[in-house]
Design a protein around this motif. Structure first.
Motif, short mmCIF file in Angstrom:
data_model
loop_
_atom_site.label_atom_id
_atom_site.label_comp_id
_atom_site.label_asym_id
_atom_site.label_seq_id
_atom_site.Cartn_x
_atom_site.Cartn_y
_atom_site.Cartn_z
N THR A 26 7.79 0.38 -12.00
CA THR A 26 8.28 0.46 -10.63
C THR A 26 8.87 1.85 -10.42
OG1 THR A 26 10.48 -0.37 -11.21
CG2 THR A 26 8.80 -2.01 -10.61
N GLU A 27 9.24 2.12 -9.17
CA GLU A 27 9.87 3.42 -8.89
C GLU A 27 11.20 3.56 -9.64
OE1 GLU A 27 8.69 5.09 -4.61
OE2 GLU A 27 9.75 3.18 -4.52
N GLU B 221 1.97 9.09 -6.33
CA GLU B 221 2.42 10.48 -6.20
C GLU B 221 3.43 10.83 -7.30
OE1 GLU B 221 1.21 12.80 -4.24
OE2 GLU B 221 -0.25 11.29 -3.63
N ALA B 222 4.26 9.85 -7.68
CA ALA B 222 5.22 10.10 -8.76
C ALA B 222 4.50 10.39 -10.07
CB ALA B 222 6.15 8.90 -8.92
N PHE B 223 3.41 9.68 -10.31
CA PHE B 223 2.62 9.93 -11.51
C PHE B 223 1.98 11.31 -11.46
CE2 PHE B 223 3.02 5.48 -12.45
CZ PHE B 223 2.81 5.41 -13.82
N LEU C 258 -5.95 5.23 -11.84
CA LEU C 258 -4.50 5.40 -11.91
C LEU C 258 -3.78 4.15 -11.43
CD1 LEU C 258 -2.01 7.13 -12.41
CD2 LEU C 258 -2.34 8.17 -10.16
N ASP C 259 -4.26 3.54 -10.34
CA ASP C 259 -3.64 2.32 -9.83
C ASP C 259 -3.74 1.18 -10.84
OD1 ASP C 259 -3.08 3.71 -7.55
OD2 ASP C 259 -4.74 2.89 -6.39
N LYS C 260 -4.85 1.12 -11.57
CA LYS C 260 -5.01 0.07 -12.58
C LYS C 260 -3.98 0.23 -13.70
CE LYS C 260 -8.35 -1.85 -15.88
NZ LYS C 260 -8.10 -3.26 -15.51
N ASP D 128 0.83 -1.20 0.00
CA ASP D 128 0.00 0.00 0.00
C ASP D 128 0.87 1.26 0.00
OD1 ASP D 128 -2.66 1.20 0.20
OD2 ASP D 128 -1.97 1.90 2.14
N SER D 129 1.92 1.26 0.80
CA SER D 129 2.83 2.40 0.84
C SER D 129 3.56 2.57 -0.49
CB SER D 129 3.84 2.22 1.98
OG SER D 129 4.79 3.27 1.97
N TYR D 130 3.96 1.46 -1.10
CA TYR D 130 4.65 1.51 -2.39
C TYR D 130 3.73 2.06 -3.47
CZ TYR D 130 7.69 -0.05 -6.18
OH TYR D 130 8.51 -0.08 -7.27
N THR D 131 2.47 1.62 -3.47
CA THR D 131 1.50 2.11 -4.45
C THR D 131 1.27 3.60 -4.29
OG1 THR D 131 0.39 -0.05 -4.46
CG2 THR D 131 -0.85 1.82 -5.34
#
Length: 336
Positions: free
Chosen positions: A147-148, A75-77, A99-101, A67-70
């Protein structure tokens, strides 16, 4: 009188009876405990429920990490969405799920974010059907996992504002042209043929965009900057495309200069209009003069000079005229 040595019948009977019952009880108890319980009968012994403190499982910890990673990826997006008038409150649960999808689903390759005047912030997987003032787009590389660490290499992003011509020109110069120019996967013949039509299209698109602004822009193809003059002259296809670009530059400069002389012979609406016209022409010529000194234009000129192209002499002659004309027209503007 009863004999003290002989047992009392009543007592004896009673005693015997109690003993017999006791023995029967013991023997019955033994038989019950020793007899196996039939298989079709279950003895459910109620257990006392003892509430134990459950330790934090690894699944709970991993869920928090995911959840924290998502959230960090989300936020990066958002930071790469160049949209004015959009705040944190603009994002709803529905738009964040969309956005998550896009982040998690590799089959979704396009994400469009824009502001709808009626429904607010919209996050879709296709171009909007209606005309919008501004929008941001994100394009995923095929079958790439975001990924980040791989965000910049796996996602292309940009924005479109204003009219269709301005947005299309930014899209062509910022995304499409670099992909074609820097790609090594194209067959050489196909890439050469496509590059010719690509330069023609962007040249006309640039002219259409700048005509509304009253300025002249000399289009410099990206592929010209990828080779040193000594390398470029060996590529005949590249030289032909650069000659085509220089021919267009020559026509542009001639058109600006001829417009000056045509204006001298035409009727004017008044003195202020005439001054405004000459000022705009002077600014345009001054802009062309500065563009002729830019590295991209000089680089193409050096390539064609090394190739001894026949289009170099007329272009250089016009370039000299452009260097003189702005100061002359400035005097006309100040002292009409």
């Amino acid at each position: 009188m009863a004999d003290p040595g002989s047992p009392d019948p009543a007592r004896s009977s009673s005693s015997m009876s109690k003993q017999s019952l006791s023995l029967k009880g013991h023997s019955k108890s033994k038989r019950i405990s020793s007899t196996p319980v039939p298989s079709d009968i279950s003895l459910d012994v109620p257990e006392v429920a003892v509430e134990k403190e459950k330790p934090v499982s690894e699944e709970d910890v991993s869920a928090e990490e995911v959840d924290s990673y998502t959230k960090r990826l989300r936020e990066a997006f958002k930071q790469h969405l160049a949209l004015s008038g959009i705040s944190k409150e603009s994002w709803t649960e529905e738009s964040e799920r969309a956005l998550d999808k896009f982040i998690s689903d590799t089959s979704v390759r396009l994400l469009i974010v824009y502001h709808d005047p009626f429904t607010g912030l919209r996050v879709d997987y296709a171009m909007p059907a209606q005309v919008v003032e501004q929008m941001s787009f994100l394009i995923r590389a095929e079958d790439s996992i975001i990924t980040e660490e791989s965000f910049r290499s796996s996602v292309q992003f940009g924005s479109m504002r204003g009219g269709a011509i301005e947005g299309l020109l930014r899209l062509m110069n910022g995304i499409h042209t670099p992909q074609v120019t820097l790609s090594t996967a194209w067959p050489e013949t196909a890439k050469n043929n496509y590059s010719v039509e690509l330069h023609r299209f962007i040249t006309k698109l640039t002219d259409s965009r700048c005509r509304h602004l009253g300025i002249t822009v000399l289009y410099v193809p990206l592929e010209a900057l990828q080779h040193r003059p000594e390398e470029a002259v060996v590529n005949k296809s590249l030289v032909r495309r650069l000659e085509m670009v220089m021919i267009h530059w020559t026509r542009q400069i001639k058109a600006v200069l001829s417009a000056q002389f045509e204006s001298d012979m035409g009727d004017t609406s008044g003195l202020l209009e005439e001054i405004s016209f000459w000022k705009s022409r002077c600014a345009d010529l001054d802009s062309i003069s500065k563009q002729l000194q830019k590295p991209g234009v000089c680089h193409i000129q050096a390539i064609l000079q090394l190739y001894t192209s026949t289009y170099i002499p007329p272009f250089c002659e016009l370039a000299k005229q452009i260097q003189v004309q702005p100061s002359t027209y400035l005097l006309v503007c100040v002292c009409p």
